[in-house]
Structures are given as C-alpha cells and as structure tokens.
Design a protein around this motif. Structure first.
Motif, PDB file in Angstrom:
ATOM      1  N   SER A   1       0.825  -1.206   0.000  1.00 27.84           N
ATOM      2  CA  SER A   1       0.000   0.000   0.000  1.00 27.84           C
ATOM      3  C   SER A   1       0.860   1.257   0.000  1.00 27.84           C
ATOM      4  O   SER A   1       0.559   2.233  -0.708  1.00 27.84           O
ATOM      5  CB  SER A   1      -0.927  -0.004   1.222  1.00 27.84           C
ATOM      6  OG  SER A   1      -1.854  -1.076   1.144  1.00 27.84           O
ATOM      7  N   VAL A   2       1.936   1.254   0.775  1.00 28.89           N
ATOM      8  CA  VAL A   2       2.845   2.400   0.786  1.00 28.89           C
ATOM      9  C   VAL A   2       3.507   2.576  -0.575  1.00 28.89           C
ATOM     10  O   VAL A   2       3.656   3.703  -1.080  1.00 28.89           O
ATOM     11  CB  VAL A   2       3.895   2.244   1.902  1.00 28.89           C
ATOM     12  CG1 VAL A   2       4.970   3.312   1.792  1.00 28.89           C
ATOM     13  CG2 VAL A   2       3.232   2.304   3.267  1.00 28.89           C
TER      14      VAL A   2
ATOM     15  N   ARG B   1       3.724   5.922  -5.524  1.00 30.75           N
ATOM     16  CA  ARG B   1       3.708   6.030  -6.984  1.00 30.75           C
ATOM     17  C   ARG B   1       2.573   6.923  -7.482  1.00 30.75           C
ATOM     18  O   ARG B   1       2.714   7.581  -8.525  1.00 30.75           O
ATOM     19  CB  ARG B   1       3.559   4.642  -7.618  1.00 30.75           C
ATOM     20  CG  ARG B   1       4.765   3.753  -7.473  1.00 30.75           C
ATOM     21  CD  ARG B   1       4.784   2.692  -8.552  1.00 30.75           C
ATOM     22  NE  ARG B   1       4.940   3.278  -9.875  1.00 30.75           N
ATOM     23  CZ  ARG B   1       5.055   2.559 -10.993  1.00 30.75           C
ATOM     24  NH1 ARG B   1       5.031   1.232 -10.939  1.00 30.75           N
ATOM     25  NH2 ARG B   1       5.203   3.137 -12.161  1.00 30.75           N
ATOM     26  N   LEU B   2       1.487   6.993  -6.756  1.00 26.98           N
ATOM     27  CA  LEU B   2       0.337   7.789  -7.182  1.00 26.98           C
ATOM     28  C   LEU B   2       0.253   9.126  -6.451  1.00 26.98           C
ATOM     29  O   LEU B   2      -0.746   9.831  -6.580  1.00 26.98           O
ATOM     30  CB  LEU B   2      -0.951   7.003  -6.944  1.00 26.98           C
ATOM     31  CG  LEU B   2      -1.020   5.612  -7.595  1.00 26.98           C
ATOM     32  CD1 LEU B   2      -2.333   4.930  -7.243  1.00 26.98           C
ATOM     33  CD2 LEU B   2      -0.852   5.702  -9.107  1.00 26.98           C
TER      34      LEU B   2
ATOM     35  N   ASP C   1      12.587   6.540  -9.427  1.00 25.35           N
ATOM     36  CA  ASP C   1      12.972   7.421  -8.324  1.00 25.35           C
ATOM     37  C   ASP C   1      12.073   7.194  -7.111  1.00 25.35           C
ATOM     38  O   ASP C   1      11.842   8.122  -6.331  1.00 25.35           O
ATOM     39  CB  ASP C   1      12.891   8.890  -8.755  1.00 25.35           C
ATOM     40  CG  ASP C   1      14.097   9.312  -9.574  1.00 25.35           C
ATOM     41  OD1 ASP C   1      15.109   8.596  -9.525  1.00 25.35           O
ATOM     42  OD2 ASP C   1      14.026  10.345 -10.265  1.00 25.35           O
ATOM     43  N   TRP C   2      11.576   5.962  -6.938  1.00 27.51           N
ATOM     44  CA  TRP C   2      10.604   5.730  -5.870  1.00 27.51           C
ATOM     45  C   TRP C   2      11.199   6.012  -4.502  1.00 27.51           C
ATOM     46  O   TRP C   2      10.573   6.677  -3.674  1.00 27.51           O
ATOM     47  CB  TRP C   2      10.098   4.280  -5.933  1.00 27.51           C
ATOM     48  CG  TRP C   2       8.992   4.016  -4.958  1.00 27.51           C
ATOM     49  CD1 TRP C   2       7.649   4.116  -5.207  1.00 27.51           C
ATOM     50  CD2 TRP C   2       9.121   3.628  -3.584  1.00 27.51           C
ATOM     51  NE1 TRP C   2       6.932   3.819  -4.080  1.00 27.51           N
ATOM     52  CE2 TRP C   2       7.808   3.509  -3.054  1.00 27.51           C
ATOM     53  CE3 TRP C   2      10.191   3.370  -2.754  1.00 27.51           C
ATOM     54  CZ2 TRP C   2       7.557   3.150  -1.742  1.00 27.51           C
ATOM     55  CZ3 TRP C   2       9.949   3.018  -1.427  1.00 27.51           C
ATOM     56  CH2 TRP C   2       8.652   2.900  -0.936  1.00 27.51           C
ATOM     57  N   TRP C   3      12.401   5.509  -4.232  1.00 31.46           N
ATOM     58  CA  TRP C   3      12.989   5.701  -2.912  1.00 31.46           C
ATOM     59  C   TRP C   3      13.258   7.173  -2.627  1.00 31.46           C
ATOM     60  O   TRP C   3      13.086   7.630  -1.495  1.00 31.46           O
ATOM     61  CB  TRP C   3      14.286   4.897  -2.795  1.00 31.46           C
ATOM     62  CG  TRP C   3      14.046   3.439  -2.567  1.00 31.46           C
ATOM     63  CD1 TRP C   3      14.224   2.425  -3.456  1.00 31.46           C
ATOM     64  CD2 TRP C   3      13.566   2.834  -1.355  1.00 31.46           C
ATOM     65  NE1 TRP C   3      13.881   1.220  -2.887  1.00 31.46           N
ATOM     66  CE2 TRP C   3      13.483   1.434  -1.594  1.00 31.46           C
ATOM     67  CE3 TRP C   3      13.200   3.328  -0.114  1.00 31.46           C
ATOM     68  CZ2 TRP C   3      13.048   0.543  -0.624  1.00 31.46           C
ATOM     69  CZ3 TRP C   3      12.767   2.445   0.858  1.00 31.46           C
ATOM     70  CH2 TRP C   3      12.700   1.069   0.598  1.00 31.46           C
TER      71      TRP C   3
ATOM     72  N   ILE D   1      11.895  11.849   0.574  1.00 29.92           N
ATOM     73  CA  ILE D   1      11.644  13.290   0.696  1.00 29.92           C
ATOM     74  C   ILE D   1      10.220  13.543   1.184  1.00 29.92           C
ATOM     75  O   ILE D   1       9.986  14.443   2.008  1.00 29.92           O
ATOM     76  CB  ILE D   1      11.912  13.976  -0.654  1.00 29.92           C
ATOM     77  CG1 ILE D   1      13.389  13.855  -1.013  1.00 29.92           C
ATOM     78  CG2 ILE D   1      11.496  15.430  -0.604  1.00 29.92           C
ATOM     79  CD1 ILE D   1      13.752  14.498  -2.334  1.00 29.92           C
ATOM     80  N   THR D   2       9.261  12.759   0.710  1.00 31.16           N
ATOM     81  CA  THR D   2       7.886  12.921   1.186  1.00 31.16           C
ATOM     82  C   THR D   2       7.776  12.627   2.675  1.00 31.16           C
ATOM     83  O   THR D   2       7.074  13.323   3.414  1.00 31.16           O
ATOM     84  CB  THR D   2       6.948  11.994   0.394  1.00 31.16           C
ATOM     85  OG1 THR D   2       7.056  12.293  -0.997  1.00 31.16           O
ATOM     86  CG2 THR D   2       5.498  12.184   0.833  1.00 31.16           C
TER      87      THR D   2
END
Length: 439
Positions: free
Chosen positions: A225-226, A231-232, A260-262, A267-268
């Motif tokens: 879920s994370v 991604r969205l 660049d997912w990680w 950063i989020t």
C-alpha cells in the motif's frame, strides 16, 4: 536572455579551463552561475533543502490566497455538515427518547431503533462525502498557487478559487482512486484475517495460530500500500497543472515516480515529519493558554455548594479553553495540509525538471514577448500588425488600404481620386542647325 544562458552553461568550463579565472577564490576554479529563479523555486533539479526552502518561500509569498481558500472551504463545509446533522435529528426526533431513555428494565423497540441506525449511517456517509469534497478543493488550491509561484507571477484569491473549483472534480477522482488502489492490499488482508480470527476464537478449541495470521498478512500488505501510494502521490498536481483527468493523472504520476521511488518516498516522509512537528508547535501554545485559563476556575469547583448549578466563570473558562483548542487545532491543520501538499507538488515540478526539461520550457515561456497593447485590428486590416520600427512606406500602405474607407471607417468620406494627368510627350533633342533669324 541572461538567465537562460546561465542555465544552459552550468556544465561548461570557464575561460581558463577547470582552474580558470572567475571562480571561487579558495579553489581558484570556475564557479558556474546560479540557476535561474524567476519565482520561489530555482529552475534546477531540486534537493531536499531546495524543496524545503521553496515550500516555505511559497507559503510566505502566497499564504493569504491559500488561507483564504481554506477558510472559505472550511466555512462551507461546517455549514453543510450542520445542516445535514440538523435534518437528520429532525427526521428521527420522535425516536430519540425511546431509544436513549427507554423505560426501566426494557430494551429499545425495533421500530424506534431502526430509524436511528439508518439515519446515523446515512449521516456518516454524507458527512464523509462532504469532508472528502472539501479536502479535494483544498488539495486543488495548492498546485494552482504553486503554478504561479514557479513562474514568479502574482495571483489572487479569486483566481485561486476559480482554478481550484474548476479542477476539484478531477482531484476528487484522483483522491478516491488513489485511496481505493493503495488501500486494496490492506483491505484484502483484513477481509481474510478477520473472519478466520472470529471463527477460531468462537470455536470450542481456539487456535493461537489465527492470531499470528493478521500481522503476517498485514505487514506485506501495508508495504504494498505504501509503494502504491507513493507512486500515485503526484496525481493531484498532474490533475491541476496539466488539466488531466483522474486516470491520466494516475498514469502520469506513476511514470514520473518510476525509477525514483525511494527518493520520492524519502523526501515525502521528511516533509510529512516537518509538517507534523511545526503543526504541533503551532497548536501547543493554544492548548497551554486554554489549560492555564481553566486552572483557577477548576480550583474553585470544590467550593460550589451542592445542588447549585455551575458558576458563570466556569462556563466562560470552559468556553474559552474550547475556543483556544479549536483555533489552535484549525490553524495547525491548515498549515499541515498546505505545507504537505505544496511539498508534494514541488516533487512533481522536480521530476519534470529532471525528466522532461521543464526548466527550459518555463524560461522559453517567460522569454516570449507579450502581445503589444494597441487598437484592435479591424476586419479590413489583417490581424498581423506591422512592427513598431517598420519603414514609413509600409505603415502608410497599411493605413491607406483601398477598403478602409468603406469597411473599417464607414463614416469617413471617400477619398477624392487624384486627377489623372497624361505624361508629357518626350521631346526629342533639337539636332538641326540653327535657322536663320529674321532681322
């Protein structure tokens, strides 16, 4: 443009090579010029510090527009929720007393209990829908402000409100679809675990293995879920800045985050922690003021005579404390929502700068000459107006068009045609000898 040249030449060596003149004095090398920054965001690939500082800069410059939209949405939300609650209470008013104050030793009758349950469930669904709609509108306002902040253009409350209102349906669709897609793994794990646990506990011989099944399935489901939510996460920004629909916004977000997912996740996460910390610091003074204001009144509570009502001072103190807590909570929540959304929207801008050369597109748009202010071209004259430094004969030819007196200026009298003069005949040179003259 100087800024454009400076952006394009950041990777070029200086006139004296890597250690040429004009660089930093300590190293003696060439220092590239700073990136162009027409607004609150430098037009370069953003690091964590750049995202944090740009978010604060955008909030500092456009906090009035964001706060105005948030307060307007909050006011409308509370008004609609109050009306819905009033309608629900009025609809089941006759059933409230038999359910909550039945005769001693009797259970509420089904004819009174069923309307209360139906009204409660309906009210909950409607309140949730109103809250989600309000959240979608606030979420749409943040990219609308950031879009102008990146370009360095001023904006107003009215422009922000209109943009947010126009893009709210698309943002609402992205929020609903993101919640359903990202929450599907957790819901599926709970749908499997809860029935198994209920059957296992209700049996004659409960099995402890069923209790272990829930965390075993929930942990990987939460991780998925994370992953999906990250991604969205850029979909609301895409829906506003690119005028995209919900499906297109979700696909664009997944494409921008891919690879660049990680980085986006890290950063989020840092941005969320910063927003929660500052929101807590904003709320804390209001809670302390409300709590300390109640201490003297609470000390006098034991001196109140038995059977007498609460004193007026206690009522005022409780109202003051409740007001302080509510104001502090509202301000902190507004900051947390605004900061978190702007932080996520800046990641969208950063990804487009890195992948799609958005910086050059912004500089090209800013460098494009604005349309010159002047009279509206008439139907007789072509829309393409001559430049201001055009030669005089070109301007004269445009202004003295043959159709201008009749089409563009019907009240102007027709110009008189110039009289046609025949060209004088060319005289041949007199080559004959001089004639004798009479005396």
């Amino acid at each position: 443009m100087t800024q454009n040249a400076g952006w394009g030449s950041t990777g070029a060596p200086g006139p004296g090579g890597p250690a040429g003149p004009g660089g930093a004095p300590h190293w003696g090398g060439w220092a590239p010029p700073p990136p162009p920054q027409p607004g609150t965001v430098p037009l370069k690939p953003l690091g964590l510090g750049d995202v944090v500082s740009a978010t604060f800069a955008t909030l500092g410059r456009h906090w009035k527009q964001l706060a105005g939209v948030m307060l307007a949405v909050l006011g409308l939300c509370l008004l609609v929720m109050g009306l819905l609650a009033g309608v629900a209470v009025a609809a089941v008013y006759d059933h409230i007393e038999p359910v909550f104050d039945p005769p001693y030793g009797q259970d509420p009758a089904a004819e009174h209990l069923t309307p209360i349950i139906v009204a409660g469930v309906t009210l909950f669904v409607l309140l949730f829908a109103v809250g989600l709609l309000s959240m979608a509108m606030v979420t749409a306002a943040c990219p609308a402000v950031l879009q102008q902040a990146v370009l360095g253009r001023p904006t107003t409350f009215r422009a922000t409100w209109r943009t947010a209102l126009r893009r709210t349906p698309s943002v609402l669709g992205t929020l609903v679809l993101t919640g359903l897609i990202a929450g599907a793994p957790v819901l599926a794990a709970m749908a499997v675990c809860i029935p198994v646990m209920v059957v296992s506990v209700s049996g004659d011989d409960p099995s402890p293995a069923a209790l272990v099944l829930l965390p075993v399935l929930l942990l990987p489901a939460a991780a998925v879920s994370v992953w999906l939510g990250t991604r969205l996460s850029l979909a609301p920004a895409v829906a506003v800045m690119e005028n995209a629909g919900p499906g297109t916004a979700l696909r664009r977000s997944a494409a921008l985050v891919k690879g660049d997912w990680w980085r986006v996740f890290g950063i989020t996460l840092v941005g969320s922690m910063i927003a929660m910390s500052i929101a807590y610091m904003i709320q804390m003074p209001f809670q302390l003021i409300g709590t300390f204001g109640m201490i003297p009144i609470m000390a006098e509570t034991g001196e109140v005579a038995e059977g007498s009502g609460p004193p007026t001072g206690m009522i005022v103190a409780l109202a003051f404390a409740f007001l302080c807590i509510m104001v502090g909570g509202g301000v902190s929540q507004m900051f947390q929502i605004g900061y978190t959304q702007l932080f996520s929207n800046l990641l969208y801008v950063d990804q487009r700068i890195r992948r799609e050369n958005l910086a050059q597109a912004i500089l090209a748009e800013l460098a494009a000459p604005a349309p010159a202010a002047g009279p509206v071209p008439t139907p007789a004259n072509p829309p393409a107006t001559p430049p201001s430094d055009a030669p005089a004969d070109t301007l004269a030819h445009t202004l003295t068009d043959a159709d201008a007196p009749t089409v563009a200026h019907p009240d102007r009298p027709e110009p008189r045609p110039e009289p046609k003069t025949e060209p004088e005949p060319e005289t041949e040179p007199d080559t004959l000898p001089d004639r004798p003259k009479d005396d």
